[in-house]
Design a protein around this motif. Structure first.
Motif, PDB file in Angstrom:
ATOM      1  N   SER A   1       0.863  -1.185   0.000  1.00 34.21           N
ATOM      2  CA  SER A   1       0.000   0.000   0.000  1.00 34.21           C
ATOM      3  C   SER A   1       0.896   1.230   0.000  1.00 34.21           C
ATOM      4  CB  SER A   1      -0.903   0.047   1.241  1.00 34.21           C
ATOM      5  OG  SER A   1      -1.800  -1.042   1.262  1.00 34.21           O
ATOM      6  N   GLY A   2       0.557   2.235  -0.799  1.00 35.28           N
ATOM      7  CA  GLY A   2       1.410   3.418  -0.812  1.00 35.28           C
ATOM      8  C   GLY A   2       0.924   4.483  -1.760  1.00 35.28           C
ATOM      9  N   GLN A   3       1.780   5.473  -1.954  1.00 34.55           N
ATOM     10  CA  GLN A   3       1.504   6.565  -2.889  1.00 34.55           C
ATOM     11  C   GLN A   3       2.613   6.605  -3.928  1.00 34.55           C
ATOM     12  OE1 GLN A   3       2.560  10.613  -2.017  1.00 34.55           O
ATOM     13  NE2 GLN A   3       3.023  10.147   0.118  1.00 34.55           N
ATOM     14  N   LEU A   4       2.246   6.917  -5.177  1.00 31.75           N
ATOM     15  CA  LEU A   4       3.197   6.964  -6.281  1.00 31.75           C
ATOM     16  C   LEU A   4       3.113   8.316  -6.981  1.00 31.75           C
ATOM     17  CD1 LEU A   4       2.885   3.836  -5.821  1.00 31.75           C
ATOM     18  CD2 LEU A   4       3.384   3.584  -8.262  1.00 31.75           C
ATOM     19  N   LEU A   5       4.276   8.927  -7.175  1.00 32.00           N
ATOM     20  CA  LEU A   5       4.396  10.131  -7.998  1.00 32.00           C
ATOM     21  C   LEU A   5       5.102   9.731  -9.286  1.00 32.00           C
ATOM     22  CD1 LEU A   5       4.276  13.216  -8.491  1.00 32.00           C
ATOM     23  CD2 LEU A   5       6.524  13.355  -7.384  1.00 32.00           C
ATOM     24  N   THR A   6       4.466   9.948 -10.417  1.00 23.51           N
ATOM     25  CA  THR A   6       4.993   9.539 -11.719  1.00 23.51           C
ATOM     26  C   THR A   6       5.250  10.765 -12.577  1.00 23.51           C
ATOM     27  OG1 THR A   6       3.742   7.466 -11.641  1.00 23.51           O
ATOM     28  CG2 THR A   6       4.513   8.189 -13.802  1.00 23.51           C
ATOM     29  N   ILE A   7       6.467  10.878 -13.099  1.00 23.95           N
ATOM     30  CA  ILE A   7       6.810  11.938 -14.048  1.00 23.95           C
ATOM     31  C   ILE A   7       7.135  11.269 -15.382  1.00 23.95           C
ATOM     32  CG2 ILE A   7       8.226  13.961 -14.522  1.00 23.95           C
ATOM     33  CD1 ILE A   7       6.750  14.167 -11.873  1.00 23.95           C
ATOM     34  N   GLU A   8       6.311  11.509 -16.387  1.00 24.93           N
ATOM     35  CA  GLU A   8       6.561  10.938 -17.713  1.00 24.93           C
ATOM     36  C   GLU A   8       7.267  11.964 -18.594  1.00 24.93           C
ATOM     37  OE1 GLU A   8       3.201   7.497 -18.302  1.00 24.93           O
ATOM     38  OE2 GLU A   8       2.859   9.424 -19.297  1.00 24.93           O
ATOM     39  N   TYR A   9       8.211  11.457 -19.410  1.00 23.77           N
ATOM     40  CA  TYR A   9       8.962  12.352 -20.289  1.00 23.77           C
ATOM     41  C   TYR A   9       9.462  11.582 -21.503  1.00 23.77           C
ATOM     42  CZ  TYR A   9      13.356  10.393 -18.378  1.00 23.77           C
ATOM     43  OH  TYR A   9      14.384   9.559 -18.020  1.00 23.77           O
ATOM     44  N   ARG A  10      10.119  12.271 -22.420  1.00 23.90           N
ATOM     45  CA  ARG A  10      10.604  11.640 -23.651  1.00 23.90           C
ATOM     46  C   ARG A  10      12.093  11.898 -23.856  1.00 23.90           C
ATOM     47  NH1 ARG A  10       5.557  13.898 -25.549  1.00 23.90           N
ATOM     48  NH2 ARG A  10       4.073  12.210 -26.003  1.00 23.90           N
TER      49      ARG A  10
ATOM     50  N   ASP B   1      -6.034  -2.076  -5.757  1.00 26.02           N
ATOM     51  CA  ASP B   1      -6.993  -1.183  -5.107  1.00 26.02           C
ATOM     52  C   ASP B   1      -6.478   0.229  -5.344  1.00 26.02           C
ATOM     53  OD1 ASP B   1      -8.938  -0.004  -3.571  1.00 26.02           O
ATOM     54  OD2 ASP B   1      -8.160  -0.731  -1.649  1.00 26.02           O
ATOM     55  N   LEU B   2      -7.101   0.959  -6.280  1.00 23.25           N
ATOM     56  CA  LEU B   2      -6.560   2.224  -6.755  1.00 23.25           C
ATOM     57  C   LEU B   2      -7.355   3.407  -6.234  1.00 23.25           C
ATOM     58  CD1 LEU B   2      -5.943   1.228 -10.492  1.00 23.25           C
ATOM     59  CD2 LEU B   2      -4.353   1.086  -8.561  1.00 23.25           C
ATOM     60  N   GLY B   3      -6.640   4.399  -5.711  1.00 23.03           N
ATOM     61  CA  GLY B   3      -7.281   5.644  -5.314  1.00 23.03           C
ATOM     62  C   GLY B   3      -7.488   6.558  -6.514  1.00 23.03           C
ATOM     63  N   THR B   4      -8.014   7.729  -6.252  1.00 20.01           N
ATOM     64  CA  THR B   4      -8.220   8.717  -7.312  1.00 20.01           C
ATOM     65  C   THR B   4      -6.882   9.132  -7.904  1.00 20.01           C
ATOM     66  OG1 THR B   4     -10.192   9.537  -6.189  1.00 20.01           O
ATOM     67  CG2 THR B   4      -9.201  10.972  -7.857  1.00 20.01           C
ATOM     68  N   ALA B   5      -6.804   9.198  -9.219  1.00 19.79           N
ATOM     69  CA  ALA B   5      -5.589   9.635  -9.905  1.00 19.79           C
ATOM     70  C   ALA B   5      -5.651  11.138 -10.146  1.00 19.79           C
ATOM     71  CB  ALA B   5      -5.432   8.900 -11.226  1.00 19.79           C
ATOM     72  N   TYR B   6      -4.486  11.785 -10.045  1.00 22.52           N
ATOM     73  CA  TYR B   6      -4.384  13.229 -10.256  1.00 22.52           C
ATOM     74  C   TYR B   6      -3.288  13.509 -11.277  1.00 22.52           C
ATOM     75  CZ  TYR B   6      -7.138  13.399  -5.997  1.00 22.52           C
ATOM     76  OH  TYR B   6      -8.128  13.219  -5.071  1.00 22.52           O
ATOM     77  N   LYS B   7      -3.514  14.540 -12.082  1.00 28.27           N
ATOM     78  CA  LYS B   7      -2.516  14.994 -13.045  1.00 28.27           C
ATOM     79  C   LYS B   7      -2.022  16.367 -12.631  1.00 28.27           C
ATOM     80  CE  LYS B   7      -6.135  16.967 -15.980  1.00 28.27           C
ATOM     81  NZ  LYS B   7      -6.808  16.930 -17.305  1.00 28.27           N
ATOM     82  N   GLY B   8      -0.929  16.798 -13.288  1.00 24.33           N
ATOM     83  CA  GLY B   8      -0.415  18.112 -12.974  1.00 24.33           C
ATOM     84  C   GLY B   8       0.816  18.460 -13.772  1.00 24.33           C
ATOM     85  N   THR B   9       1.324  19.642 -13.524  1.00 23.22           N
ATOM     86  CA  THR B   9       2.564  20.080 -14.161  1.00 23.22           C
ATOM     87  C   THR B   9       3.746  19.544 -13.373  1.00 23.22           C
ATOM     88  OG1 THR B   9       2.522  22.134 -12.882  1.00 23.22           O
ATOM     89  CG2 THR B   9       1.472  22.161 -15.058  1.00 23.22           C
TER      90      THR B   9
END
Length: 268
Positions: A25-34, A216-224
């Motif tokens: 169980s945890g929280q994930l911060l994902t930064i996608e790039y190319r 078991d997935l919580g609400t997903a959030y997007k951002g800059t």
């Protein structure tokens, strides 16, 4: 002798890992790039190809985990339960099927490293920090009624061997239907180990795949997001420094893992 991993003993209690299944169980911060697809191709072993769609896409992910075995004993002994990790993921093809693949990964606990090596993750020890959201007070991005408030800001850092390797920022702009596309497939990894003669010949040489269950997935959030890499004499992360930021995502995640599948095994 018993034990899922070293050391094996008559009881197995000293093993660094409990038997599977393992729960997270945890929280994930994902930064996608190319980056350049030609550059990314150089990080793939033989028999692997780039993904057909957006082949230069990568995701650097910070995770703040609690994990345990099936008896949940670690919940009452949190030093064996809480750990942090940062991992770099690409997508690739093996035998015409598209997978996610971890290129680099750092964790801050020995049991997490050994667990990952069993799965084929190339884990190393590091120092990882990630801003946590708060439900009371001001010290962190605020959650209200179980939701992140727009405008909340996260920071994340990765260091190893006394050197900072990466840092990121993320500002919430709203909810998202997902947390990106790079780390959204079954994983494919190489498991290998040199034989004791240390002559370049492997005693273990496998290509394996795996995915979790009971997500078991919580609400997903997007951002800059922003992302910067720093040089180190013992790391190669800067070779894959961002050329274009796609975006950032945050989500609370729960998942379990029991076993993978061997796709290819090379006899030695």
């Amino acid at each position: 002798m018993q034990g899922f991993a070293y050391p094996q003993t008559p009881t197995g209690n000293a093993s660094i890992l409990p038997p599977t299944p393992w729960h997270y169980s945890g929280q994930l911060l994902t930064i996608e790039y190319r980056v350049s697809p030609d550059l990314l191709r150089t990080f793939l072993p033989e028999s692997f190809e780039l993904a057909d769609e957006d082949p230069g896409a990568l995701a650097l992910i910070w995770a703040d985990w609690q994990s345990c075995g099936n008896d949940f004993a670690e919940v009452l002994d949190p030093v064996r339960m809480q750990y942090m990790e940062t991992f770099l993921v690409m997508r690739c093809q093996f035998r015409k099927q598209t997978y996610s693949r971890c290129l680099f990964i750092w964790v801050d606990k020995d049991y997490a490293m050994i667990r990952g090596l069993h799965q084929g993750y190339p884990k190393k020890l590091g120092s990882i920090h990630l801003t946590r959201p708060v439900r009371v007070g001001r010290v962190g991005p605020k959650m209200q009624d179980g939701k992140l408030i727009t405008g909340g800001k996260f920071g994340a850092t990765l260091a190893a061997n006394d050197r900072r390797l990466a840092e990121a920022t993320f500002t919430v702009t709203g909810e998202s239907p997902n947390t990106g596309f790079v780390n959204a497939l079954p994983m494919v990894h190489n498991r290998w180990m040199q034989r004791i003669e240390s002559d370049g010949v492997a005693s273990l040489d496998e290509i394996v795949t795996m995915r979790g269950f009971d997500a078991d997935l919580g609400t997903a959030y997007k951002g800059t997001a922003s992302l910067e890499f720093f040089p180190s004499p013992t790391e190669e992360l800067t070779a894959l420094a961002p050329q274009e930021i796609i975006g950032g995502f945050w989500r609370e995640v729960g998942v379990s893992w029991k076993a993978g599948e061997t796709l290819q095994q090379t006899a030695r």
